[in-house]
Design a protein around this motif. Sequence first.
Motif, PDB file in Angstrom:
ATOM      1  N   THR A   1      26.952  60.002  38.593  1.00  0.00           N
ATOM      2  CA  THR A   1      27.933  59.354  37.719  1.00  0.00           C
ATOM      3  C   THR A   1      27.382  58.012  37.241  1.00  0.00           C
ATOM      4  N   ALA A   2      27.629  57.695  35.968  1.00  0.00           N
ATOM      5  CA  ALA A   2      27.015  56.519  35.356  1.00  0.00           C
ATOM      6  C   ALA A   2      27.770  55.219  35.644  1.00  0.00           C
ATOM      7  N   ALA A   3      29.099  55.286  35.757  1.00  0.00           N
ATOM      8  CA  ALA A   3      29.905  54.067  35.910  1.00  0.00           C
ATOM      9  C   ALA A   3      31.115  54.398  36.786  1.00  0.00           C
ATOM     10  N   ALA A   4      31.796  53.337  37.232  1.00  0.00           N
ATOM     11  CA  ALA A   4      32.979  53.546  38.077  1.00  0.00           C
ATOM     12  C   ALA A   4      34.072  52.573  37.667  1.00  0.00           C
ATOM     13  N   LEU A   5      35.311  53.020  37.826  1.00  0.00           N
ATOM     14  CA  LEU A   5      36.480  52.207  37.528  1.00  0.00           C
ATOM     15  C   LEU A   5      37.298  52.060  38.808  1.00  0.00           C
ATOM     16  N   VAL A   6      37.441  50.829  39.276  1.00  0.00           N
ATOM     17  CA  VAL A   6      38.165  50.540  40.509  1.00  0.00           C
ATOM     18  C   VAL A   6      39.513  49.941  40.135  1.00  0.00           C
ATOM     19  N   THR A   7      40.592  50.576  40.594  1.00  0.00           N
ATOM     20  CA  THR A   7      41.934  50.143  40.202  1.00  0.00           C
ATOM     21  C   THR A   7      42.806  49.712  41.378  1.00  0.00           C
ATOM     22  N   ARG A   8      42.499  50.156  42.586  1.00  0.00           N
ATOM     23  CA  ARG A   8      43.318  49.782  43.734  1.00  0.00           C
ATOM     24  C   ARG A   8      43.135  48.298  44.015  1.00  0.00           C
ATOM     25  N   PRO A   9      44.222  47.495  44.052  1.00  0.00           N
ATOM     26  CA  PRO A   9      44.088  46.040  44.133  1.00  0.00           C
ATOM     27  C   PRO A   9      43.215  45.538  45.278  1.00  0.00           C
ATOM     28  N   ALA A  10      43.371  46.072  46.481  1.00  0.00           N
ATOM     29  CA  ALA A  10      42.557  45.600  47.610  1.00  0.00           C
ATOM     30  C   ALA A  10      41.086  45.892  47.367  1.00  0.00           C
ATOM     31  N   ASN A  11      40.795  47.009  46.724  1.00  0.00           N
ATOM     32  CA  ASN A  11      39.409  47.351  46.425  1.00  0.00           C
ATOM     33  C   ASN A  11      38.831  46.439  45.346  1.00  0.00           C
ATOM     34  N   VAL A  12      39.650  46.114  44.355  1.00  0.00           N
ATOM     35  CA  VAL A  12      39.215  45.169  43.317  1.00  0.00           C
ATOM     36  C   VAL A  12      38.888  43.825  43.952  1.00  0.00           C
ATOM     37  N   ARG A  13      39.765  43.354  44.829  1.00  0.00           N
ATOM     38  CA  ARG A  13      39.517  42.053  45.469  1.00  0.00           C
ATOM     39  C   ARG A  13      38.245  42.094  46.312  1.00  0.00           C
TER      40      ARG A  13
ATOM     41  N   ALA B   1      35.349  41.964  43.743  1.00  0.00           N
ATOM     42  CA  ALA B   1      35.349  40.947  42.681  1.00  0.00           C
ATOM     43  C   ALA B   1      35.778  39.566  43.164  1.00  0.00           C
ATOM     44  N   ALA B   2      36.145  39.435  44.448  1.00  0.00           N
ATOM     45  CA  ALA B   2      36.599  38.171  45.059  1.00  0.00           C
ATOM     46  C   ALA B   2      38.044  37.842  44.744  1.00  0.00           C
ATOM     47  N   ALA B   3      38.626  38.489  43.759  1.00  0.00           N
ATOM     48  CA  ALA B   3      40.025  38.249  43.400  1.00  0.00           C
ATOM     49  C   ALA B   3      40.545  39.494  42.695  1.00  0.00           C
ATOM     50  N   ALA B   4      41.851  39.666  42.763  1.00  0.00           N
ATOM     51  CA  ALA B   4      42.485  40.789  42.072  1.00  0.00           C
ATOM     52  C   ALA B   4      43.732  40.292  41.368  1.00  0.00           C
ATOM     53  N   PRO B   5      43.553  39.631  40.219  1.00  0.00           N
ATOM     54  CA  PRO B   5      44.730  39.189  39.463  1.00  0.00           C
ATOM     55  C   PRO B   5      45.659  40.366  39.180  1.00  0.00           C
ATOM     56  N   ARG B   6      46.944  40.078  39.030  1.00  0.00           N
ATOM     57  CA  ARG B   6      47.925  41.140  38.814  1.00  0.00           C
ATOM     58  C   ARG B   6      47.513  42.027  37.636  1.00  0.00           C
ATOM     59  N   GLY B   7      47.459  43.321  37.897  1.00  0.00           N
ATOM     60  CA  GLY B   7      47.127  44.274  36.840  1.00  0.00           C
ATOM     61  C   GLY B   7      45.644  44.415  36.542  1.00  0.00           C
ATOM     62  N   ALA B   8      44.781  43.720  37.299  1.00  0.00           N
ATOM     63  CA  ALA B   8      43.348  43.746  37.005  1.00  0.00           C
ATOM     64  C   ALA B   8      42.692  45.024  37.502  1.00  0.00           C
ATOM     65  N   VAL B   9      41.643  45.443  36.795  1.00  0.00           N
ATOM     66  CA  VAL B   9      40.792  46.552  37.222  1.00  0.00           C
ATOM     67  C   VAL B   9      39.346  46.093  37.092  1.00  0.00           C
ATOM     68  N   LEU B  10      38.461  46.789  37.799  1.00  0.00           N
ATOM     69  CA  LEU B  10      37.047  46.414  37.784  1.00  0.00           C
ATOM     70  C   LEU B  10      36.209  47.582  37.289  1.00  0.00           C
ATOM     71  N   LEU B  11      35.429  47.324  36.262  1.00  0.00           N
ATOM     72  CA  LEU B  11      34.483  48.310  35.755  1.00  0.00           C
ATOM     73  C   LEU B  11      33.100  47.992  36.321  1.00  0.00           C
ATOM     74  N   ILE B  12      32.538  48.930  37.075  1.00  0.00           N
ATOM     75  CA  ILE B  12      31.137  48.831  37.493  1.00  0.00           C
ATOM     76  C   ILE B  12      30.362  49.636  36.458  1.00  0.00           C
TER      77      ILE B  12
ATOM     78  N   GLY C   1      25.724  48.599  31.886  1.00  0.00           N
ATOM     79  CA  GLY C   1      25.050  47.377  31.464  1.00  0.00           C
ATOM     80  C   GLY C   1      25.491  46.155  32.249  1.00  0.00           C
ATOM     81  N   GLU C   2      26.781  46.046  32.510  1.00  0.00           N
ATOM     82  CA  GLU C   2      27.311  44.909  33.257  1.00  0.00           C
ATOM     83  C   GLU C   2      28.627  45.296  33.911  1.00  0.00           C
ATOM     84  N   ASP C   3      29.034  44.473  34.867  1.00  0.00           N
ATOM     85  CA  ASP C   3      30.309  44.687  35.543  1.00  0.00           C
ATOM     86  C   ASP C   3      31.350  43.778  34.901  1.00  0.00           C
ATOM     87  N   VAL C   4      32.548  44.319  34.679  1.00  0.00           N
ATOM     88  CA  VAL C   4      33.573  43.594  33.936  1.00  0.00           C
ATOM     89  C   VAL C   4      34.897  43.666  34.700  1.00  0.00           C
TER      90      VAL C   4
END
Length: 368
Positions: A21-33, A36-47, A50-53
């Motif tokens: 798989t080329a990329a991953a989308l992390v949506t569970r808040p504890a996993n995002v934190r 990413a060091a923080a999980a603002p309300r409603g935030a998701v993390l794209l691995i 090219g870059e992580d967002v």
Amino acid sequence: MSEVYANRRSRLREHFNAAGTAAALVTRPANVRYLAAAAPRGAVLLIGRGEDVLVCSGPPDDRPHEGQPDENLRLHVLPAHDGDAAVVAAGLAADQGADSLAVEEHHLTVTRHRAIASVAPRLRLTDLGGAVEQLRVVKDEEEISCLRIGAEIADQALGELLESILVGRTERHLALELERRLVDHGADGPAFPTSVATGPHAGRRGHRPTDRRVEEGDFLSVCLGATYRGYRCEIGRTFVIGTSPADWQIELYDLVFAAQRAGREFLAPGAAYRDVDRAARQVLDSAGYAEALPPLTGHGVGLEIDEDPQLAPAAMGKLDACVPVTVEPGVHLPGRGGVRIDDTLVVRPEADGGPELLTITTKELLAL
């Protein structure tokens, strides 16, 4: 610390890349934190490729205990009320040239999963599963330090309550006072709803406090925890109110204490989860309390209060060093009450002194 989060994301990337798989989308808040060091309300993390967002539905909160996002992450803040962060992140993955995206199917709703598929129809969606949760099982020393401080706060709050007058006060009042004391001593807040159980309620796992008042001769069982920098610990103790314990109370307490000690002494790298459970459960089972036992002896703690591993009869897997867990056997006798003793410990090898006890409030049966 930025390097710590970058390394965590690299380990996750190796996992899903190895699965094709080329990329991953992390949506569970504890996993995002965790990543990413923080999980603002409603935030998701794209691995991403090219870059992580970190995609947020609004600017990150500036409260210290919420944490600040890793400065090496690109922050993508959506205009107010402008779409779903997970859907936007999927679009960003497609824009980076990814042909596949691993998502946390155990966290996404069906509606959200369909929306992601529709916005990026050329992305092949796969299941990331519990990959991040598995990374979270073994803690680094910074994480354990946060748990240790949280345990100290919980010990302080409980110790102060034990010095106050308890007879005549309600379970609900005592629980609220404990939660206030946690915050007074520096906690972000309680790790979970504080349980105070008296008389026939005592020893009941997950008891929600009522307006029952503390009476002379009651068992009083308390279970609380502090959250510190996002990390959650747990402690549970049982006491007798106002008088010398009755013979049946001493007998039941000694039995649960022996079970808890058996479970704690079994904590070691390489020990099977279910063997830790069995060590504690056998003590109570052999005394005839099989029907009164909870479904598990303990569980992992960290950014959530109930994490892997589960110390339960059918649990598969073995403990590693630096895994924090609870050991919390208990017996509740309907109509009479019961005993629960609960500690948070960190698994350590024998060469390092064996399991590290984080919650140190006495386990002596005190008459308060």
